[in-house]
Design a protein around this motif. Structure first.
Motif, PDB file in Angstrom:
ATOM      1  N   LEU A   3       1.077  -1.219  -0.062  1.00  0.00           N
ATOM      2  CA  LEU A   3       0.064   0.161  -0.212  1.00  0.00           C
ATOM      3  C   LEU A   3       0.751   1.254  -0.172  1.00  0.00           C
ATOM      4  CD1 LEU A   3      -2.849  -0.961   2.572  1.00  0.00           C
ATOM      5  CD2 LEU A   3      -2.974  -0.432  -0.193  1.00  0.00           C
ATOM      6  N   ILE A   4       1.991   1.231   0.791  1.00  0.00           N
ATOM      7  CA  ILE A   4       2.895   2.503   0.694  1.00  0.00           C
ATOM      8  C   ILE A   4       3.537   2.511  -0.733  1.00  0.00           C
ATOM      9  CG2 ILE A   4       5.005   3.079   1.410  1.00  0.00           C
ATOM     10  CD1 ILE A   4       4.373   1.925   4.345  1.00  0.00           C
ATOM     11  N   GLN A   5       3.729   1.669  -1.490  1.00  0.00           N
ATOM     12  CA  GLN A   5       4.506   1.657  -2.756  1.00  0.00           C
ATOM     13  C   GLN A   5       3.323   2.263  -3.570  1.00  0.00           C
ATOM     14  OE1 GLN A   5       7.893   1.406  -3.785  1.00  0.00           O
ATOM     15  NE2 GLN A   5       8.014   1.293  -1.540  1.00  0.00           N
ATOM     16  N   ASP A   6       2.238   1.767  -3.526  1.00  0.00           N
ATOM     17  CA  ASP A   6       1.177   1.824  -4.449  1.00  0.00           C
ATOM     18  C   ASP A   6       0.723   3.396  -4.150  1.00  0.00           C
ATOM     19  OD1 ASP A   6      -0.043   0.873  -6.642  1.00  0.00           O
ATOM     20  OD2 ASP A   6      -1.839   0.528  -5.977  1.00  0.00           O
ATOM     21  N   HIS A   7       0.565   3.917  -2.961  1.00  0.00           N
ATOM     22  CA  HIS A   7       0.239   5.181  -2.606  1.00  0.00           C
ATOM     23  C   HIS A   7       1.204   6.105  -3.199  1.00  0.00           C
ATOM     24  CE1 HIS A   7      -0.518   8.786   0.222  1.00  0.00           C
ATOM     25  NE2 HIS A   7      -1.910   8.568  -0.427  1.00  0.00           N
ATOM     26  N   ARG A   8       2.674   5.705  -3.115  1.00  0.00           N
ATOM     27  CA  ARG A   8       3.498   6.700  -3.677  1.00  0.00           C
ATOM     28  C   ARG A   8       3.345   6.689  -5.144  1.00  0.00           C
ATOM     29  NH1 ARG A   8       5.952  10.811  -1.992  1.00  0.00           N
ATOM     30  NH2 ARG A   8       8.272  11.018  -2.653  1.00  0.00           N
ATOM     31  N   PHE A   9       3.095   5.570  -5.819  1.00  0.00           N
ATOM     32  CA  PHE A   9       2.989   5.679  -7.150  1.00  0.00           C
ATOM     33  C   PHE A   9       1.812   6.653  -7.645  1.00  0.00           C
ATOM     34  CE2 PHE A   9       0.284   4.415 -10.943  1.00  0.00           C
ATOM     35  CZ  PHE A   9       1.305   4.471 -11.801  1.00  0.00           C
ATOM     36  N   LEU A  10       0.729   6.427  -6.881  1.00  0.00           N
ATOM     37  CA  LEU A  10      -0.581   7.435  -7.045  1.00  0.00           C
ATOM     38  C   LEU A  10       0.152   8.781  -7.031  1.00  0.00           C
ATOM     39  CD1 LEU A  10      -3.424   7.962  -7.537  1.00  0.00           C
ATOM     40  CD2 LEU A  10      -3.794   7.598  -5.183  1.00  0.00           C
ATOM     41  N   ILE A  30      -8.953   9.591 -10.272  1.00  0.00           N
ATOM     42  CA  ILE A  30      -8.046   8.997  -9.418  1.00  0.00           C
ATOM     43  C   ILE A  30      -7.683   9.535  -8.059  1.00  0.00           C
ATOM     44  CG2 ILE A  30      -6.733   7.931 -11.546  1.00  0.00           C
ATOM     45  CD1 ILE A  30      -4.616  10.013 -11.296  1.00  0.00           C
ATOM     46  N   THR A  31      -7.964  10.691  -7.737  1.00  0.00           N
ATOM     47  CA  THR A  31      -7.819  11.216  -6.598  1.00  0.00           C
ATOM     48  C   THR A  31      -9.061  11.261  -5.601  1.00  0.00           C
ATOM     49  OG1 THR A  31      -8.303  13.496  -7.109  1.00  0.00           O
ATOM     50  CG2 THR A  31      -5.808  12.466  -7.275  1.00  0.00           C
ATOM     51  N   GLY A  32     -10.239  10.758  -6.173  1.00  0.00           N
ATOM     52  CA  GLY A  32     -11.419  10.652  -5.410  1.00  0.00           C
ATOM     53  C   GLY A  32     -11.435   9.409  -4.536  1.00  0.00           C
ATOM     54  N   LYS A  33     -12.267   8.240  -4.999  1.00  0.00           N
ATOM     55  CA  LYS A  33     -12.493   7.188  -3.865  1.00  0.00           C
ATOM     56  C   LYS A  33     -11.050   6.292  -3.800  1.00  0.00           C
ATOM     57  CE  LYS A  33     -17.316   6.688  -4.643  1.00  0.00           C
ATOM     58  NZ  LYS A  33     -18.223   6.151  -5.436  1.00  0.00           N
ATOM     59  N   GLU A  34     -10.359   6.298  -4.859  1.00  0.00           N
ATOM     60  CA  GLU A  34      -8.978   5.694  -4.818  1.00  0.00           C
ATOM     61  C   GLU A  34      -8.304   5.994  -3.644  1.00  0.00           C
ATOM     62  OE1 GLU A  34      -5.366   3.696  -7.246  1.00  0.00           O
ATOM     63  OE2 GLU A  34      -7.287   4.434  -8.346  1.00  0.00           O
ATOM     64  N   ASN A  35      -7.870   7.455  -3.617  1.00  0.00           N
ATOM     65  CA  ASN A  35      -7.019   7.748  -2.726  1.00  0.00           C
ATOM     66  C   ASN A  35      -7.778   7.796  -1.229  1.00  0.00           C
ATOM     67  OD1 ASN A  35      -4.698   9.442  -1.902  1.00  0.00           O
ATOM     68  ND2 ASN A  35      -6.241  11.160  -1.626  1.00  0.00           N
ATOM     69  N   THR A  36      -9.215   7.893  -0.987  1.00  0.00           N
ATOM     70  CA  THR A  36      -9.370   7.456   0.214  1.00  0.00           C
ATOM     71  C   THR A  36      -9.352   5.948   0.743  1.00  0.00           C
ATOM     72  OG1 THR A  36     -11.892   7.251  -0.170  1.00  0.00           O
ATOM     73  CG2 THR A  36     -11.327   9.322   0.327  1.00  0.00           C
TER      74      THR A  36
END
Length: 135
Positions: free
Chosen positions: A58-65, A95-101
């Protein structure tokens, strides 16, 4: 004509996308199978992934986002006209809506604080491929 209706156009687009997806899957061959049958993806799919592995992912994927949002925003900023910027803006909103939450809620549930998200991502980025190969 039925071929000009929005529903027909949407159905045709979905069918074409399915064909493209199948073609890409076939072309990827063994690589595709290595990815979809990897212990990491299997563990995510069956819910057996460990807490530390999930945190790392999750940390890696969040950083990619985060980096992808920066890239897309710069493309929007440099588009030649409003008409050209609108699709990028709409995608940014998506991509910054529901995925970010999802990331925020998941990382919080795993006890990952704001500082750890960014420090861990920087420290672990160099070893991500090694870790995935040896999961």
């Amino acid at each position: 004509s039925i071929s000009n209706t929005p529903l027909y156009i949407a159905i045709t687009a979905v069918r074409n996308m399915a064909r493209l997806t199948e073609r890409l899957k076939e072309e990827a061959g063994a690589q595709w199978m290595k990815i979809v049958n990897h212990p990491f993806t299997d563990a995510i799919a069956n819910g057996s992934i460990g807490k530390e592995a999930m945190k790392f992912y999750l940390i890696q994927d969040h950083r990619f986002l985060d980096n992808f949002v920066i890239l897309l925003a710069s493309m929007v900023a440099n588009a030649p006209s409003l008409k050209d910027r609108i699709p990028g803006c709409q995608f940014l909103g998506l991509i910054t809506g529901k995925e970010n939450t999802y990331f925020e809620r998941s990382l919080e549930a795993l006890g990952v604080g704001e500082k750890e998200r960014y420090i861990a991502a920087e420290l672990l980025s160099a070893s991500v491929f090694h870790w995935l190969r040896n999961f």
